[in-house]
Motif scaffolding. Structure first.
Motif, PDB file in Angstrom:
ATOM      1  N   UNK A   1       0.858  -1.182   0.000  1.00 50.17           N
ATOM      2  CA  UNK A   1       0.000   0.000   0.000  1.00 50.17           C
ATOM      3  C   UNK A   1       0.896   1.235   0.000  1.00 50.17           C
ATOM      4  N   UNK A   2       1.444   1.567  -1.165  1.00 47.22           N
ATOM      5  CA  UNK A   2       2.463   2.612  -1.262  1.00 47.22           C
ATOM      6  C   UNK A   2       1.943   4.017  -0.962  1.00 47.22           C
ATOM      7  N   UNK A   3       0.640   4.255  -1.138  1.00 46.86           N
ATOM      8  CA  UNK A   3       0.106   5.583  -0.836  1.00 46.86           C
ATOM      9  C   UNK A   3      -0.584   5.639   0.527  1.00 46.86           C
ATOM     10  N   UNK A   4      -0.520   4.539   1.276  1.00 45.15           N
ATOM     11  CA  UNK A   4      -1.047   4.457   2.641  1.00 45.15           C
ATOM     12  C   UNK A   4      -2.511   4.864   2.781  1.00 45.15           C
ATOM     13  N   UNK A   5      -3.325   4.507   1.787  1.00 44.14           N
ATOM     14  CA  UNK A   5      -4.748   4.834   1.870  1.00 44.14           C
ATOM     15  C   UNK A   5      -5.582   3.660   2.397  1.00 44.14           C
ATOM     16  N   UNK A   6      -4.932   2.542   2.735  1.00 43.07           N
ATOM     17  CA  UNK A   6      -5.638   1.386   3.266  1.00 43.07           C
ATOM     18  C   UNK A   6      -6.319   0.534   2.212  1.00 43.07           C
ATOM     19  N   UNK A   7      -6.119   0.875   0.941  1.00 45.57           N
ATOM     20  CA  UNK A   7      -6.731   0.137  -0.163  1.00 45.57           C
ATOM     21  C   UNK A   7      -5.626  -0.282  -1.127  1.00 45.57           C
ATOM     22  N   UNK A   8      -5.622  -1.550  -1.506  1.00 49.43           N
ATOM     23  CA  UNK A   8      -4.645  -2.036  -2.485  1.00 49.43           C
ATOM     24  C   UNK A   8      -5.276  -1.937  -3.865  1.00 49.43           C
ATOM     25  N   UNK A   9      -4.710  -1.092  -4.718  1.00 43.85           N
ATOM     26  CA  UNK A   9      -5.211  -1.018  -6.092  1.00 43.85           C
ATOM     27  C   UNK A   9      -4.237  -1.728  -7.022  1.00 43.85           C
ATOM     28  N   UNK A  10      -4.600  -1.865  -8.276  1.00 47.60           N
ATOM     29  CA  UNK A  10      -3.815  -2.650  -9.239  1.00 47.60           C
ATOM     30  C   UNK A  10      -2.380  -2.160  -9.376  1.00 47.60           C
ATOM     31  N   UNK A  11      -2.148  -0.874  -9.228  1.00 47.13           N
ATOM     32  CA  UNK A  11      -0.785  -0.339  -9.378  1.00 47.13           C
ATOM     33  C   UNK A  11       0.114  -0.718  -8.204  1.00 47.13           C
ATOM     34  N   UNK A  12      -0.477  -1.223  -7.112  1.00 50.25           N
ATOM     35  CA  UNK A  12       0.296  -1.603  -5.931  1.00 50.25           C
ATOM     36  C   UNK A  12       0.526  -3.112  -5.832  1.00 50.25           C
ATOM     37  N   UNK A  13       0.230  -3.819  -6.923  1.00 50.86           N
ATOM     38  CA  UNK A  13       0.436  -5.264  -7.008  1.00 50.86           C
ATOM     39  C   UNK A  13       1.382  -5.545  -8.161  1.00 50.86           C
ATOM     40  N   UNK A  14       2.483  -6.212  -7.879  1.00 48.82           N
ATOM     41  CA  UNK A  14       3.471  -6.569  -8.903  1.00 48.82           C
ATOM     42  C   UNK A  14       3.614  -8.082  -8.953  1.00 48.82           C
ATOM     43  N   UNK A  15       3.748  -8.634 -10.153  1.00 53.48           N
ATOM     44  CA  UNK A  15       3.881 -10.082 -10.321  1.00 53.48           C
ATOM     45  C   UNK A  15       5.127 -10.443 -11.113  1.00 53.48           C
ATOM     46  N   UNK A  16       5.720 -11.539 -10.734  1.00 50.56           N
ATOM     47  CA  UNK A  16       6.795 -12.172 -11.490  1.00 50.56           C
ATOM     48  C   UNK A  16       6.303 -13.580 -11.788  1.00 50.56           C
ATOM     49  N   UNK A  17       6.307 -13.969 -13.058  1.00 50.42           N
ATOM     50  CA  UNK A  17       5.708 -15.251 -13.456  1.00 50.42           C
ATOM     51  C   UNK A  17       6.714 -16.138 -14.182  1.00 50.42           C
ATOM     52  N   UNK A  18       7.444 -16.967 -13.425  1.00 48.25           N
ATOM     53  CA  UNK A  18       8.390 -17.869 -14.083  1.00 48.25           C
ATOM     54  C   UNK A  18       7.725 -19.066 -14.755  1.00 48.25           C
ATOM     55  N   UNK A  19       6.423 -19.305 -14.480  1.00 46.86           N
ATOM     56  CA  UNK A  19       5.710 -20.413 -15.110  1.00 46.86           C
ATOM     57  C   UNK A  19       5.921 -21.759 -14.454  1.00 46.86           C
ATOM     58  N   UNK A  20       6.497 -21.753 -13.261  1.00 48.92           N
ATOM     59  CA  UNK A  20       6.705 -22.981 -12.486  1.00 48.92           C
ATOM     60  C   UNK A  20       6.175 -22.728 -11.079  1.00 48.92           C
ATOM     61  N   UNK A  21       5.363 -23.628 -10.562  1.00 58.51           N
ATOM     62  CA  UNK A  21       4.759 -23.446  -9.243  1.00 58.51           C
ATOM     63  C   UNK A  21       5.819 -23.387  -8.146  1.00 58.51           C
ATOM     64  N   UNK A  22       5.473 -22.711  -7.081  1.00 60.40           N
ATOM     65  CA  UNK A  22       6.351 -22.603  -5.919  1.00 60.40           C
ATOM     66  C   UNK A  22       5.913 -23.594  -4.847  1.00 60.40           C
ATOM     67  N   UNK A  23       6.860 -24.320  -4.290  1.00 60.35           N
ATOM     68  CA  UNK A  23       6.572 -25.243  -3.199  1.00 60.35           C
ATOM     69  C   UNK A  23       6.621 -24.512  -1.864  1.00 60.35           C
ATOM     70  N   UNK A  24       7.491 -23.532  -1.740  1.00 57.62           N
ATOM     71  CA  UNK A  24       7.696 -22.807  -0.485  1.00 57.62           C
ATOM     72  C   UNK A  24       7.563 -21.307  -0.685  1.00 57.62           C
ATOM     73  N   UNK A  25       7.553 -20.601   0.425  1.00 57.90           N
ATOM     74  CA  UNK A  25       7.494 -19.148   0.369  1.00 57.90           C
ATOM     75  C   UNK A  25       8.867 -18.591  -0.014  1.00 57.90           C
ATOM     76  N   UNK A  26       8.904 -17.333  -0.445  1.00 58.10           N
ATOM     77  CA  UNK A  26      10.205 -16.701  -0.678  1.00 58.10           C
ATOM     78  C   UNK A  26      10.908 -16.450   0.659  1.00 58.10           C
ATOM     79  N   UNK A  27      12.191 -16.164   0.591  1.00 57.89           N
ATOM     80  CA  UNK A  27      12.983 -15.852   1.783  1.00 57.89           C
ATOM     81  C   UNK A  27      13.555 -14.457   1.640  1.00 57.89           C
ATOM     82  N   UNK A  28      13.827 -13.816   2.781  1.00 58.03           N
ATOM     83  CA  UNK A  28      14.339 -12.452   2.753  1.00 58.03           C
ATOM     84  C   UNK A  28      15.596 -12.312   3.591  1.00 58.03           C
ATOM     85  N   UNK A  29      16.433 -11.380   3.150  1.00 60.63           N
ATOM     86  CA  UNK A  29      17.577 -10.879   3.894  1.00 60.63           C
ATOM     87  C   UNK A  29      17.549  -9.372   3.659  1.00 60.63           C
TER      88      UNK A  29
END
Length: 120
Positions: free
Chosen positions: A64-92
Motif C-alpha cells: 500500500x504505497x500511498x497508505x490509503x488502506x486500499x490495495x489497487x492494481x498499481x500496488x500489485x506486482x507479479x513475477x511469473x516464471x511459469x513454475x509453481x512454488x513449493x515454499x514461500x520466498x525468503x528475505x535478507x
C-alpha cells in the motif's frame, strides 16, 4: 485475487509429467504437488507482502504505497516464471530469494524504497 487456475496440476507439473523425458524416473519425482500457496513474507521496513502461488507459479508483491488502506492494481506486482512454488520466498536485508519447484533460484535486490518482483 489469484486468476482462475483450470489445470489439473500446478504450473510446470503438467509439462514435466507429460513432456519432459525422464521425469517419471527422476529422483525429484514426476510432479511437485505443492500446497495452494506459500506462506507470505512481510518486509519489516516497508510493509511489502510477498507471496508465492502454487497454482499459476506467480510471485506477487503487494504494498500500500500511498497508505490509503486500499490495495489497487498499481500496488500489485507479479513475477511469473511459469513454475509453481513449493515454499514461500525468503528475505535478507535488501534481498528477496525465491525458488520454484525444480529451480532455478531467483534473486531480487531491493533498491531505494521500491519492492518490485517484476524485474529479476
Amino acid at each position: 485475487d489469484e486468476p482462475v487456475w483450470d489445470h489439473f496440476g500446478a504450473a510446470g507439473d503438467e509439462e514435466r509429467a507429460f513432456f519432459e523425458p525422464g521425469a517419471i524416473s527422476s529422483i525429484d519425482g514426476m510432479i511437485c504437488l505443492p500446497d495452494a500457496q506459500g506462506i507470505p513474507v512481510i518486509n519489516q521496513f516497508d510493509g511489502t507482502v510477498f507471496f508465492s502461488s502454487s497454482h499459476s507459479g506467480n510471485l506477487t508483491a503487494i504494498r500500500d504505497s500511498n497508505n490509503d488502506g486500499i490495495i489497487d492494481a498499481s500496488e500489485v506486482k507479479n513475477f511469473a516464471p511459469g513454475i509453481a512454488f513449493l515454499n514461500s520466498p525468503s528475505m535478507a536485508p535488501g534481498l528477496l530469494v525465491a525458488a520454484p519447484c525444480w529451480g532455478p533460484v531467483y534473486t531480487f535486490k531491493q533498491t531505494a524504497a521500491t519492492a518490485d518482483v517484476s524485474s529479476a
